[in-house]
Structures are given as structure tokens and as C-alpha cells.
Design a protein around this motif. Structure first.
Motif, short mmCIF file in Angstrom:
data_model
loop_
_atom_site.label_atom_id
_atom_site.label_comp_id
_atom_site.label_asym_id
_atom_site.label_seq_id
_atom_site.Cartn_x
_atom_site.Cartn_y
_atom_site.Cartn_z
N ALA A 41 0.83 -1.21 0.00
CA ALA A 41 0.00 0.00 0.00
C ALA A 41 0.86 1.26 0.00
O ALA A 41 0.54 2.25 -0.66
CB ALA A 41 -0.94 -0.01 1.21
N ARG A 42 1.98 1.22 0.73
CA ARG A 42 2.85 2.39 0.76
C ARG A 42 3.51 2.61 -0.60
O ARG A 42 3.71 3.75 -1.02
CB ARG A 42 3.94 2.20 1.83
N ALA A 43 3.84 1.53 -1.28
CA ALA A 43 4.51 1.67 -2.58
C ALA A 43 3.54 2.15 -3.64
O ALA A 43 3.84 3.08 -4.41
CB ALA A 43 5.12 0.34 -2.98
N LEU A 44 2.37 1.54 -3.70
CA LEU A 44 1.41 1.86 -4.77
C LEU A 44 0.46 2.99 -4.40
O LEU A 44 -0.13 3.61 -5.29
CB LEU A 44 0.58 0.62 -5.11
N GLY A 45 0.35 3.27 -3.12
CA GLY A 45 -0.66 4.22 -2.67
C GLY A 45 -0.68 5.55 -3.40
O GLY A 45 -1.73 5.99 -3.88
N PRO A 46 0.46 6.24 -3.54
CA PRO A 46 0.44 7.56 -4.18
C PRO A 46 0.24 7.53 -5.69
O PRO A 46 0.05 8.58 -6.31
CB PRO A 46 1.84 8.12 -3.84
N GLN A 47 0.29 6.35 -6.29
CA GLN A 47 0.21 6.27 -7.75
C GLN A 47 -1.24 6.38 -8.24
O GLN A 47 -2.17 6.01 -7.53
CB GLN A 47 0.84 4.96 -8.24
N GLU A 48 -1.40 6.81 -9.47
CA GLU A 48 -2.73 7.01 -10.04
C GLU A 48 -3.04 5.92 -11.06
O GLU A 48 -2.15 5.32 -11.66
CB GLU A 48 -2.83 8.38 -10.71
N GLY A 49 -4.34 5.69 -11.28
CA GLY A 49 -4.79 4.81 -12.34
C GLY A 49 -4.92 3.35 -11.92
O GLY A 49 -4.56 2.96 -10.81
N PRO A 50 -5.44 2.52 -12.81
CA PRO A 50 -5.61 1.10 -12.52
C PRO A 50 -4.25 0.40 -12.48
O PRO A 50 -3.24 0.91 -12.95
CB PRO A 50 -6.45 0.60 -13.70
N VAL A 51 -4.25 -0.80 -11.91
CA VAL A 51 -3.04 -1.62 -11.81
C VAL A 51 -3.23 -2.89 -12.62
O VAL A 51 -4.19 -3.63 -12.40
CB VAL A 51 -2.73 -1.97 -10.34
N VAL A 52 -2.33 -3.12 -13.55
CA VAL A 52 -2.37 -4.32 -14.40
C VAL A 52 -1.11 -5.14 -14.12
O VAL A 52 0.00 -4.61 -14.21
CB VAL A 52 -2.45 -3.96 -15.90
N SER A 53 -1.28 -6.40 -13.77
CA SER A 53 -0.12 -7.27 -13.53
C SER A 53 0.02 -8.26 -14.67
O SER A 53 -0.98 -8.70 -15.25
CB SER A 53 -0.27 -8.03 -12.21
N VAL A 54 1.25 -8.62 -15.00
CA VAL A 54 1.49 -9.57 -16.07
C VAL A 54 2.75 -10.38 -15.74
O VAL A 54 3.74 -9.84 -15.23
CB VAL A 54 1.64 -8.88 -17.45
N SER A 55 2.68 -11.68 -15.96
CA SER A 55 3.84 -12.54 -15.72
C SER A 55 3.70 -13.79 -16.58
O SER A 55 2.70 -13.99 -17.27
CB SER A 55 3.93 -12.93 -14.24
N ASP A 56 4.72 -14.64 -16.50
CA ASP A 56 4.69 -15.91 -17.24
C ASP A 56 4.18 -17.04 -16.36
O ASP A 56 4.48 -18.20 -16.60
CB ASP A 56 6.09 -16.24 -17.76
#
Length: 536
Positions: A438-453
Motif C-alpha cells: 500500500a505504501r509503494a502503490l498508494g500515491p500512484q494514479e490509475g488502474p493496476v495491471v499485472s502480467v507474468s509468465d
């Protein structure tokens, strides 16, 4: 006589034979010892010997208990056996039996079992051994090759080198480890007794009585036994060893998960390397080899720290911290790292990201400035390359500023968040704590999309703690033989699908029109009505 034969006990039921066997075994030296004790299921239980009913036997009658007593030669009177209840027999504190048991317990440290380890301090490598990876490389390399270089340097280290135990269950050339053969050699108890087919090559297959590499052949179970022996040697022999077990990732937790669980129970320490990881990165080998779920399996082991690094400096940082935690702080944990065979230029290590690497997430690249919309893309392993390409497309074609994050461990992010939730739940009157995520992503704006193999369930581990709309892209389903590009389009994890997922999330937020998403789907040649990859 028939009566004597009937009374003759099998070896596993005769304490004299058992004692003689153990006494002989303890006197033998320098040879392996195996005691074969033949027994009968349900022995001495009337009417149940060698019968499956033994497993359901809950109670014995008075007559059955008397026969049981007689068979075991227990000094219990008839009047002490009533209503099918077996009395407790104690031979007395001064008896030979009790005195023997007490003597053995005191010799082992007391009446309560105790794990006694005599700590031995070992000097770990200097920071300079790892700093070479901070500068990156212009020449494209894989994380597998970066690890092999790190392993080579650890083997050469004057302080810890002789304690490193490389273990490989298959041909080492699969992982590019043949460069280790000439200097460190493959251990063989009898030395090299044949001429290998590659004898004329510079990096020939070299066996030696003092070899350091354990080339086990195609046996992950045998290799895991060697790993466990080395991983627990700090306790069993008072000599800390540092095993690195490198294997096809598909044949790790899926094939020998029970042995890895046993390793944790024995408090083993070391590094498991799931090489050739990735449902689409290991292309051309089909569903038997293409792994997209081992990170999920690894996350179920309480002693395992599971990481999915993208760059050489991430691998080096994780290994360095693992050595510190296991061999300096003596924590009873072990590490699992995925390694990939896709080559790309390794970037320089950004400043101040070490904590994020170890805790599971850090921002690798900010989004472009002066864009109308914002989004965040979390990527792992080689998919940082797809995320960076998606970032450019979103900026150039859709007016979206997407920050790109390296997600090195969803497991560690989840564990930190769970521990934070627990603390808040049990300290209702204290100021609430906030998880690292939450501390890392909290100040960021917009949706979060994750992608991996890996499967979507891997990043889904953190979904409940992401405050913004969260979309996970992954490789659910069986692997198949094709090019990386085709496989990533099939599993809907290529850059174009990342772009569409980002636009779709923005549309759900009312940031862009649904028509924008439809235009992107058509423009990137995506078939919206094809069968979902997980069942295709």
C-alpha cells in the motif's frame, strides 16, 4: 516343534534381534548401514494380525487384552484388566528398562527433545562480488546465465567458495553450466573411469574424486536428497554448506514437493533455482516442461522465500540477502528463484531499489509526463520487456502514462500484508499500520495491471490490498510448442494485451470510452470471441 516355531518372533518383533542389529550397525565404520526389520501388521493383536481390520481396531475385549498381555510377556494381573481397558504398566524407576531410557535421554540433553546446533561463523563474500551486476550488460543475456556467472564467482571466493555445493539433476549444459567443469569438476567417488564423447572440447565433461559439482543424472529425488544433506549439514555435522540446486522448474515443486516440505521440516538452508521457468519463455517443449505454477506451489511452503527476478542485479541482490539471512543471522529458511532462458540486455541497477527487490516490488520506470491518463503495470521476469513495450504504445497511441514496476515476489508482498492485517486486528487501540504494498502503490494514479509468465493466481495473491482497479494477466492453461510471440499472443500476455487490459480498466473507471477499447482490440488483431486460453 510347532509350538516353538509359533513362538519364534520375526526380527522386527524380537527385541534381542533388534538390539543385536543396532549394536552391529553402530560398530561398523566407513560403510553405509541398512537394517531390514521384518514385521507383521497388527502383531500381537488377537484376530488382527496381517489383516486390514487392524486400522479400524478401536477396542479389545477382556480376553483379547489378556492374550495381548501374554504375547508381550507383560507382568499385569488378570484382576487389573477389566471392561476392555488396558492398564498402564510401569516397571519401576529402579528397573533396568527405565534407567536405560533415562540414561539415553540425559545423554541427548534432557527429557525434552532438543535440536542442538553449535553455530559456526563463516565469512561471506564482500559487496564487490555482487556489484559487477549493478552496471548491467549491453550484450543480451538471460537470468540463467547471470546466475551461472554469480555461482562461478561464489565458487571462486576465498572465504565461502569451498562451502558452495552446485547440484544439477540433468545435463548441466541445459543451463549453460559447462563453463564450471574445467575448474570445479564433477564429483565422482572413483574418479573419471571413461573418456566422455566431448573429451576434445575445451569445456569437456570432467569427473574427479575431489570434484565440487554434484551431477546427479535424471533424478530430481536423488538430487533433493543431496540438497537436503548439504542444507542441514550445519546441524548434523557442524559445517555450514551452501547448496544451489538448479533444475527444470517444472520438475521441482510439482515433482518433489513432498521432499521440499521435508527439507523445511528439517530446517534446511540453501537455494533452489527453477531454471527454464515460464509457460511461454521455455518455448517449443510443450505442456510437460512449460511451467507457470511453481511460484504458487512454492508460496505454500512456510519456510520458502519465493522470488521471480527479471534482471541480473535482482538475482545478485536476492542471493546476497539470502546468504546473510541463512548463514549470518542463521534463519531457518530457504530460497526459491525462477530463472529464464530469454536473452535481453540487462539494465543498470537504479538507485534505492534494494529494499523493493527484497520486499517484492519497486518502480523500475516512471510513466511519461504530460499524458491525460495514468496507469501502473506490474511485471515479473522477462515480462518487464513486454510491459515496457506496452508503456510506449500506451503513451504514443492512447495518451496514457504507465509506470512500470518490477514485481519480484508476490509471496513476500502477501505475507507482509497478512502480518500487517494481523497486527492491526490484535492492536485495535494502536495506530494502524500500512503494508509495504500500500505504501509503494498508494500515491500512484490509475488502474493496476499485472502480467507474468505464471498463472493469474500468482499476482492475485495481492489483489485484496490493491486499492485501485486490479487486472491480472497470466498463463493459465497447458503449455504448448510454438514461438514465444505466438505463445504470448495465445495466453493473452503480450504487450498488445497489456495495452487492451489497461484501456479496459480505464474504461471501467470512466476515464476512456468503451469504443476506445474496441478500437484497440481490432487494431491489434485480437479475436474477442476465441476460446479462453485456460481450456483451449
Amino acid at each position: 516343534s510347532d509350538e516353538q516355531l509359533q513362538k519364534l518372533r520375526r526380527g522386527g518383533h524380537d527385541y534381542r534381534k533388534l538390539y543385536a542389529a543396532y549394536a552391529t550397525a553402530t560398530e561398523l565404520r566407513d560403510v553405509p548401514v541398512v537394517i531390514l526389520a521384518k514385521t507383521v501388521k497388527g502383531w500381537a493383536v488377537p484376530g488382527s494380525e496381517a489383516r486390514n481390520v487392524t486400522h479400524q481396531m478401536k477396542k479389545l475385549s477382556v480376553e483379547e487384552l489378556k492374550r495381548f498381555r501374554d504375547r508381550l510377556e507383560l507382568p499385569i494381573k488378570d484382576e487389573d484388566i477389566s471392561e476392555g481397558v488396558a492398564p498402564y504398566h510401569h516397571p519401576g524407576m529402579d528397573s533396568k528398562e527405565i534407567q536405560y531410557l533415562l540414561a539415553r535421554r540425559h545423554a541427548l540433553g534432557g527429557l525434552l527433545p532438543e535440536r542442538r546446533v553449535v553455530p559456526k561463523t563463516i565469512e561471506l563474500p564482500e559487496r564487490g562480488l555482487y556489484s559487477q551486476f549493478d552496471s548491467g550488460s549491453k550484450q543480451p543475456v538471460s537470468t540463467t546465465m547471470a546466475f551461472v556467472r554469480l555461482l562461478r564467482d561464489l565458487l571462486r571466493d576465498e572465504h565461502i567458495g569451498r562451502r558452495i555445493v552446485p547440484i544439477i539433476p540433468d545435463e548441466a549444459r541445459t543451463f549453460g553450466m559447462e563453463s564450471l567443469f574445467p575448474q570445479f569438476k564433477i564429483y565422482a567417488a572413483q574418479g573419471q573411469l571413461y573418456e566422455p564423447v566431448d573429451a576434445a572440447h575445451l569445456l569437456a565433461y570432467v569427473e574427479s574424486k575431489d570434484g565440487q559439482i554434484l551431477e546427479e543424472g535424471i533424478t530430481e529425488a536423488g538430487s533433493m536428497a543431496a540438497f537436503t544433506a548439504a542444507a542441514t549439514s550445519y546441524a548434523t555435522h557442524g559445517e555450514p554448506m551452501v547448496p544451489f540446486f538448479t533444475f527444470y522448474s517444472m520438475f521441482g515443486f510439482q515433482r518433489i514437493g513432498d521432499l521440499i516440505w521435508s527439507l523445511a521440516d528439517q530446517r534446511g538452508r540453501g537455494f533452489l533455482l527453477g531454471a527454464t521457468h515460464g509457460r511461454t519463455t521455455l518455448n517449443g517443449e510443450g505442456l510437460q516442461h512449460q511451467d507457470g505454477h511453481s511460484l504458487l506451489l512454492a508460496s505454500t511452503n512456510p519456510a520458502c522465500l519465493a522470488y521471480d527476478p527479471a534482471f541480473a542485479y535482482e538475482v545478485a541482490t536476492i542471493v546476497r540477502d539470502g546468504l546473510r539471512r541463512m548463514y549470518e543471522e542463521r534463519q531457518d529458511v530457504f530460497y526459491y528463484l525462477t530463472l529464464y532462458n530469454e536473452n535481453y540486455a540487462m539494465p543498470e541497477m537504479p538507485e534505492g531499489v534494494e529494499e523493493g527487490i527484497l520486499r517484492g516490488l519497486y518502480r523500475f520506470r516512471e510513466g511519461p509526463e504530460h499524458r491525460r491518463h495514468a496507469a501502473q503495470i506490474l511485471a515479473s521476469g522477462p515480462f518487464l520487456q513486454q510491459a515496457l513495450r506496452a508503456r510506449d504504445i500506451l503513451a504514443d497511441e492512447h495518451d496514457v502514462s504507465a509506470g512500470v514496476w518490477s514485481a519480484t515476489s508476490y509471496q513476500q508482498l502477501r505475507l507482509d500484508a497478512l502480518e500487517t492485517d494481523r497486527w492491526n486486528r490484535l492492536h485495535p487501540e494502536e495506530a494502524r499500520r500500512e503494508p509495504y504494498l500500500a505504501r509503494a502503490l498508494g500515491p500512484q494514479e490509475g488502474p493496476v495491471v499485472s502480467v507474468s509468465d505464471s498463472m493469474k493466481a500468482v499476482p492475485d495473491q495481492i489483489a485484496r490490498w490493491v486499492q485501485a482497479p486490479f487486472v491480472s494477466l497470466g498463463t493459465d492453461g497447458f503449455g504448448r510448442s510454438d514461438t514465444r510471440e505466438a505463445l504470448r499472443r495465445h495466453f493473452e500476455v503480450d504487450a498488445e494485451h497489456i495495452v487492451v487490459a489497461t484501456l479496459s480498466a480505464l474504461a471501467e473507471m470512466g476515464e476512456v470510452k468503451p469504443e476506445t477499447v474496441s478500437d484497440a482490440i481490432r487494431g491489434y488483431g485480437i479475436d474477442p470471441d476465441r476460446t479462453t486460453p485456460s481450456v483451449a
